[in-house]
Design an enzyme around this catalytic site. Structure first.
Site, PDB file in Angstrom:
ATOM      1  N   SER A  29       0.829  -1.211   0.000  1.00  0.00           N
ATOM      2  CA  SER A  29       0.000   0.000   0.000  1.00  0.00           C
ATOM      3  C   SER A  29       0.862   1.259   0.000  1.00  0.00           C
ATOM      4  CB  SER A  29      -0.880   0.050   1.250  1.00  0.00           C
ATOM      5  OG  SER A  29      -1.773  -1.018   1.260  1.00  0.00           O
ATOM      6  N   HIS A  60      -3.747   0.567  -4.476  1.00  0.00           N
ATOM      7  CA  HIS A  60      -3.220  -0.616  -5.152  1.00  0.00           C
ATOM      8  C   HIS A  60      -3.702  -0.578  -6.595  1.00  0.00           C
ATOM      9  CE1 HIS A  60      -1.551  -3.250  -1.976  1.00  0.00           C
ATOM     10  NE2 HIS A  60      -2.258  -2.479  -1.206  1.00  0.00           N
ATOM     11  N   ASN A 247       2.738   4.130  10.441  1.00  0.00           N
ATOM     12  CA  ASN A 247       2.105   4.694  11.640  1.00  0.00           C
ATOM     13  C   ASN A 247       2.585   3.894  12.848  1.00  0.00           C
ATOM     14  OD1 ASN A 247       0.119   2.697  10.107  1.00  0.00           O
ATOM     15  ND2 ASN A 247      -0.196   2.432  12.307  1.00  0.00           N
TER      16      ASN A 247
HETATM   17  N1  HPA Z   1      -1.993  -2.299  11.583  1.00  0.00           N
HETATM   18  C1  HPA Z   1      -2.195  -3.236  10.627  1.00  0.00           C
HETATM   19  N2  HPA Z   1      -1.890  -3.036   9.364  1.00  0.00           N
HETATM   20  C2  HPA Z   1      -1.334  -1.857   9.011  1.00  0.00           C
HETATM   21  C3  HPA Z   1      -1.092  -0.854   9.950  1.00  0.00           C
HETATM   22  C4  HPA Z   1      -1.442  -1.085  11.310  1.00  0.00           C
HETATM   23  O1  HPA Z   1      -1.263  -0.245  12.199  1.00  0.00           O
HETATM   24  N3  HPA Z   1      -0.544   0.199   9.274  1.00  0.00           N
HETATM   25  C5  HPA Z   1      -0.455  -0.186   7.975  1.00  0.00           C
HETATM   26  N4  HPA Z   1      -0.935  -1.432   7.809  1.00  0.00           N
END
Ligand code: HPA
Length: 285
Positions: A29, A60, A247
């Site tokens: 992503s 995507h 994140n």
């Molecule tokens: N959790 C699960 N999948 C993810 C996250 C997350 O914090 N960030 C990007 N993909």
């Protein structure tokens, strides 16, 4: 979903592209931009490939791109199929199965992930050294086809050590160059390593779950990669996994998590990420 299906997909792809790539890359992503860098590229939308599903997630693109990077032929999945989209594990792993039958030996799996480690801030990259499969399913469940691989594949070393060293060397070289140019930010100290924990999604985790996964030894959480890594090892491919921390895990940062943040962070690291992949591919064959 079967060997014959992967063989049909491989035959179709061969009819569109004459090159013989040994390396394939799955772009996660927000990390799809690398596919635009290929020269002499052939782009095949997934819906044209026999047996392939469609990619439904924003961020995507949903196509296979075959072409060259720095003169090296590669096959690139610009967008992948996730279990949370409702696909079966056979659909999720069909592209990797097909790569195997196309003669691909090296597979680079990339993804966006949440960081469980405060040393890995959003924008940093993590080399996957091992994984926890907490998706609740295994892609190899069901009758085994020995043409792909054995019934009980060893998972002691899913992620190839030599590839990890190679990727880490290239990341360091890029970091040095950036530092010498006077750039010193979180992208300059961007490569860590750790354990990727795969969950089915599509919800992000709760803070309690994040604390549990940390206790269990996870460094990052995400919703992909592990099914493809398992299928690839089953077929004897060498696997490199790279996560982009988009994140902090739920409850570790101040803000709620949303897909927009995941995409924005992906875009922020895009240039460094493209450069890293280009260098790694150049050394893999
Ligand atoms: N959790 C699960 N999948 C993810 C996250 C997350 O914090 N960030 C990007 N993909």
């Amino acid at each position: 979903m079967s060997y014959e299906q992967a063989a049909a997909a491989a035959e179709f792809i061969r009819s569109k592209y004459r090159g013989e790539p040994r390396t394939a890359i799955v772009l996660g992503s927000g990390l799809g931009a690398f596919a635009d860098e290929l020269s002499n590229a052939v782009r095949i939308p997934y819906e044209e490939i026999p047996g392939f599903a469609r990619s439904t997630v924003e961020g995507h693109a949903g196509q296979l791109v075959l072409g060259e990077i720095g003169g090296v032929p590669v096959a690139v999945q610009q967008g992948r199929f996730h279990y949370y989209e409702g696909y079966t594990m056979e659909q999720v792993t069909l592209p990797v199965r097909t790569f195997g039958l196309l003669g691909i030996k090296n597979l680079i799996l990339t993804n966006a992930a949440g960081s469980l480690n405060s040393d890995m801030q959003p924008g940093s990259l993590m080399l996957i050294t091992d994984h926890l499969n907490l998706m609740g399913v295994n892609p190899l469940r069901g009758p085994n086809d020995e043409r792909f691989g054995p019934r009980f594949p060893d998972m002691t070393a899913v992620y190839d050590r030599e590839f990890q060293y190679l990727a880490s060397e290239e990341a360091k070289a890029i970091a040095h160059e950036r530092f010498d140019k006077g750039i010193d930010d979180e992208l300059t100290l961007f490569m860590q390593w750790g354990i990727y924990c795969a969950l089915s999604g599509p919800t992000y985790e709760t803070p309690a779950e994040i604390r549990m996964y940390r206790e269990m030894g996870a460094d990052a959480v995400g919703m992909s990669t592990v099914p493809e890594a398992i299928a690839a090892r089953h077929q004897g491919m060498r696997v490199l996994g790279i996560s982009c921390m988009t994140n902090m895990g739920a409850g570790m940062g101040d803000e709620p998590i949303d897909h927009e943040e995941v995409m924005v962070t992906g875009a922020r690291v895009a240039d460094v990420f493209k450069e890293l992949l280009r260098r790694i591919v150049g050394r893999m064959d």
